[in-house]
Motif scaffolding. Structure first.
Motif, PDB file in Angstrom:
ATOM      1  N   GLN A  56      20.073   8.537  -3.425  1.00 29.21           N
ATOM      2  CA  GLN A  56      18.933   7.938  -2.747  1.00 29.21           C
ATOM      3  C   GLN A  56      18.863   6.431  -2.998  1.00 29.21           C
ATOM      4  OE1 GLN A  56      15.624  10.246  -4.222  1.00 29.21           O
ATOM      5  NE2 GLN A  56      15.799  11.762  -2.591  1.00 29.21           N
ATOM      6  N   GLU A  66      18.973   3.553  -0.215  1.00 30.78           N
ATOM      7  CA  GLU A  66      17.884   2.591  -0.081  1.00 30.78           C
ATOM      8  C   GLU A  66      18.403   1.162  -0.125  1.00 30.78           C
ATOM      9  OE1 GLU A  66      14.288   0.945   0.593  1.00 30.78           O
ATOM     10  OE2 GLU A  66      14.925   3.031   0.857  1.00 30.78           O
ATOM     11  N   ARG A  89       9.384   7.145   2.339  1.00 30.03           N
ATOM     12  CA  ARG A  89       9.611   8.166   3.368  1.00 30.03           C
ATOM     13  C   ARG A  89       8.589   8.185   4.494  1.00 30.03           C
ATOM     14  NH1 ARG A  89      11.278  13.559  -0.210  1.00 30.03           N
ATOM     15  NH2 ARG A  89      13.416  12.878  -0.704  1.00 30.03           N
ATOM     16  N   LEU A 121      17.564  11.617   2.113  1.00 35.40           N
ATOM     17  CA  LEU A 121      18.295  10.511   1.495  1.00 35.40           C
ATOM     18  C   LEU A 121      17.383   9.371   1.060  1.00 35.40           C
ATOM     19  CD1 LEU A 121      21.336  10.327   3.929  1.00 35.40           C
ATOM     20  CD2 LEU A 121      21.480  10.762   1.459  1.00 35.40           C
ATOM     21  N   THR A 122      16.160   9.360   1.547  1.00 34.41           N
ATOM     22  CA  THR A 122      15.234   8.256   1.306  1.00 34.41           C
ATOM     23  C   THR A 122      14.382   8.537   0.070  1.00 34.41           C
ATOM     24  OG1 THR A 122      15.129   7.845   3.692  1.00 34.41           O
ATOM     25  CG2 THR A 122      13.382   6.887   2.332  1.00 34.41           C
ATOM     26  N   ARG A 142      18.568  15.591  -2.741  1.00 29.31           N
ATOM     27  CA  ARG A 142      19.628  14.615  -2.919  1.00 29.31           C
ATOM     28  C   ARG A 142      19.471  13.973  -4.293  1.00 29.31           C
ATOM     29  NH1 ARG A 142      21.196  17.005   0.833  1.00 29.31           N
ATOM     30  NH2 ARG A 142      21.857  16.235   2.887  1.00 29.31           N
TER      31      ARG A 142
END
Length: 383
Positions: free
Chosen positions: A176, A180, A303, A297-298, A171
Motif C-alpha cells: 500500500q 501511495e 480511500r 491497494l490504497t 494487501r
C-alpha cells in the motif's frame, strides 16, 4: 432482440421462492415490495425494516411512493422478513407495518395482490382474513423454478452476498505504501496533462487493465487512482463507466467550456440520476471489481475517493443498501469528503436514479446518454 421469459408462480410458496431472485439477495430483516403490472412482476424494492418506534405510516407512504414511480405499476405484493418468531411477528410491529403498507397502497390506487410474513420459524399470508397458520420455511427455501432457469442466465446464477460485496482484499502495508507513493508522484508530476488532454482513452485503458500481478504499482492502476482523487476527473470516470468512452469525452469537453453546466444537461442529469438512458450494468459491474482492487491497494486514510466512487456505481445500479455500506466505509476514511455527503443525503431521502424505475433494459444499440422521456406523473391518490 430477446424474448421475455415468463416464470409462473402457481402458489404463494412459488412466489416466495422467487423473491430472492427479484431482489438479487436473500432478504433478512427486510420489507420487500414486488411491483406488479397486471399479473406480472419483474422488479422489487427491498429496504431494511424500520427502527423501533419509527412512524410506520410515513415509512410505508415513502416506499409506496417510490413503487408508484415504476413504469406501468398497478399492484404490489409485500413481504416482511424478520428474526422474530411467527407468533411474535403476526402480533408485532412487522404485522403493523404490513397493514400500513396495504393501506398506503390502496390509497395510492394500487391493487394489493398478497401480503406475507416470513419469520424465523415459519411463514404465512398476513393479509386480512387469512388463517395465518405458519408454514415450514423449507417449503420456500428451495428454488426449483429458478434453478431450472439458471443455465439460461434468465434469473442470474448467484444471489448477492452483501458482506462479500463490501469486503476488500487484504494487501500488505508495504504494498500500500509503494502504491501511495506512486499515486502521489503521478499527481505531483503529471496531473495537468490529465486535465488538458481528453483523458477518455487513457481512462478506458485503465478501467480494463489487469495490473502487473507482481505487487508492483502498475501505471494503469496508478492512473485510475490518481484520476479519482481529482474531483473533475473522478466525475468523468464515473460517467464514462456508465455510458461509455464517447460520453466520457463529451463530459471532458463540456467541463472545459466557459459556460456553467445546467441541471438539464446530460452530464448533470447522469451524475444526479436524472432522466437519462439506462447505463451499462455490465460495465459498471466490471468497474466495481476494478475499483475494489484500487481501494485494497490504497491506505485506509486515502480511500474516500475510490470508496465513494464505488458507492455511486452501486447507487447507479439501484442498490441503495450496498451504496450505503460503501458510504459508511468512505466516511470512516474521511468524514468530510463532499461527494460522500452528497450520496449519503440521496440515500437518506430514498432517492434512486430515474432509470431504476423503468423496466427498459440497457441497449447497446440505443443512445447511451440521450434523455428519454419526462418523469411520469404521480399516481392519483398519493398525498
Amino acid at each position: 432482440m430477446t424474448t421475455p421469459t415468463v416464470v409462473k408462480a402457481d402458489s404463494a410458496a412459488d412466489f416466495l421462492r422467487l423473491v430472492p431472485r427479484l431482489v438479487g439477495m436473500r432478504p433478512a430483516r427486510s420489507l420487500v415490495l414486488a411491483a406488479f403490472s397486471g399479473s406480472r412482476t419483474g422488479s422489487a424494492l427491498r429496504v431494511d425494516l424500520p427502527a423501533a418506534g419509527a412512524d410506520l405510516s410515513a415509512f410505508a407512504d415513502l416506499y409506496i411512493g417510490l413503487i408508484c414511480r415504476i413504469d406501468q405499476v398497478d399492484g404490489i405484493a409485500a413481504v416482511a422478513y424478520t428474526d422474530a418468531t411467527h407468533r411474535e411477528a403476526i402480533r408485532g410491529p412487522e404485522a403493523a407495518l404490513l397493514h400500513q403498507v396495504a393501506t398506503c397502497a390502496d390509497r395510492a390506487g394500487l391493487t394489493v395482490k398478497s401480503v406475507f410474513m416470513v419469520a424465523a420459524d415459519g411463514w404465512s399470508s398476513a393479509g386480512h382474513g387469512s388463517g395465518r397458520a405458519a408454514q415450514p420455511l423449507a417449503t420456500i427455501q428451495d428454488d426449483p423454478v429458478g434453478d431450472g432457469l439458471l443455465d439460461s442466465g434468465l434469473l442470474g446464477r448467484d444471489l448477492l452476498d452483501i458482506d462479500a460485496a463490501v469486503r476488500l482484499s487484504e494487501r500488505p502495508p508495504a504494498m500500500q505504501h509503494r502504491f501511495e507513493r506512486a499515486v502521489a508522484a503521478r499527481l505531483a508530476n503529471g496531473a495537468d496533462d490529465l486535465l488538458q488532454l481528453d483523458p477518455s482513452d487513457r481512462i478506458e485503458g485503465a478501467l480494463t487493465a489487469t495490473g502487473s500481478g507482481f505487487g508492483l504499482p502498475d501505471d494503469a492502476t496508478v492512473l485510475l487512482a490518481a484520476a479519482l482523487r481529482i474531483p473533475a476527473l473522478r466525475d468523468i470516470v464515473l460517467l464514462q463507466i456508465g455510458w461509455g468512452a464517447e460520453f466520457g469525452s463529451h463530459a471532458w469537453r463540456r467541463g472545459g467550456e466557459d459556460r456553467p453546466v445546467t441541471i438539464d444537461e446530460p452530464t448533470a442529469m447522469a451524475f444526479t440520476g436524472g432522466d437519462m438512458a439506462r447505463p451499462d450494468p455490465a460495465r459498471i459491474e466490471r468497474a466495481i471489481v476494478r475499483l475494489k482492487d484500487v481501494a485494497a491497494l490504497t491506505p485506509q486514510d486515502r480511500r474516500a475517493p475510490v470508496l465513494t466512487s464505488i458507492a455511486w456505481l452501486h447507487w447507479a445500479l439501484g442498490r441503495g443498501t450496498l451504496a450505503g455500506r460503501f458510504v459508511d466505509l468512505a466516511q470512516s476514511a474521511d468524514p468530510g469528503y463532499s461527494l460522500t455527503r452528497l450520496i449519503a443525503a440521496l440515500l437518506a431521502n430514498s432517492v434512486l436514479p430515474e432509470w431504476a424505475y423503468r423496466d427498459t433494459p440497457f441497449s447497446a444499440q440505443a443512445s447511451r446518454w440521450r434523455t428519454t422521456r419526462a418523469r411520469p406523473p404521480t399516481r392519483r391518490g398519493r398525498r
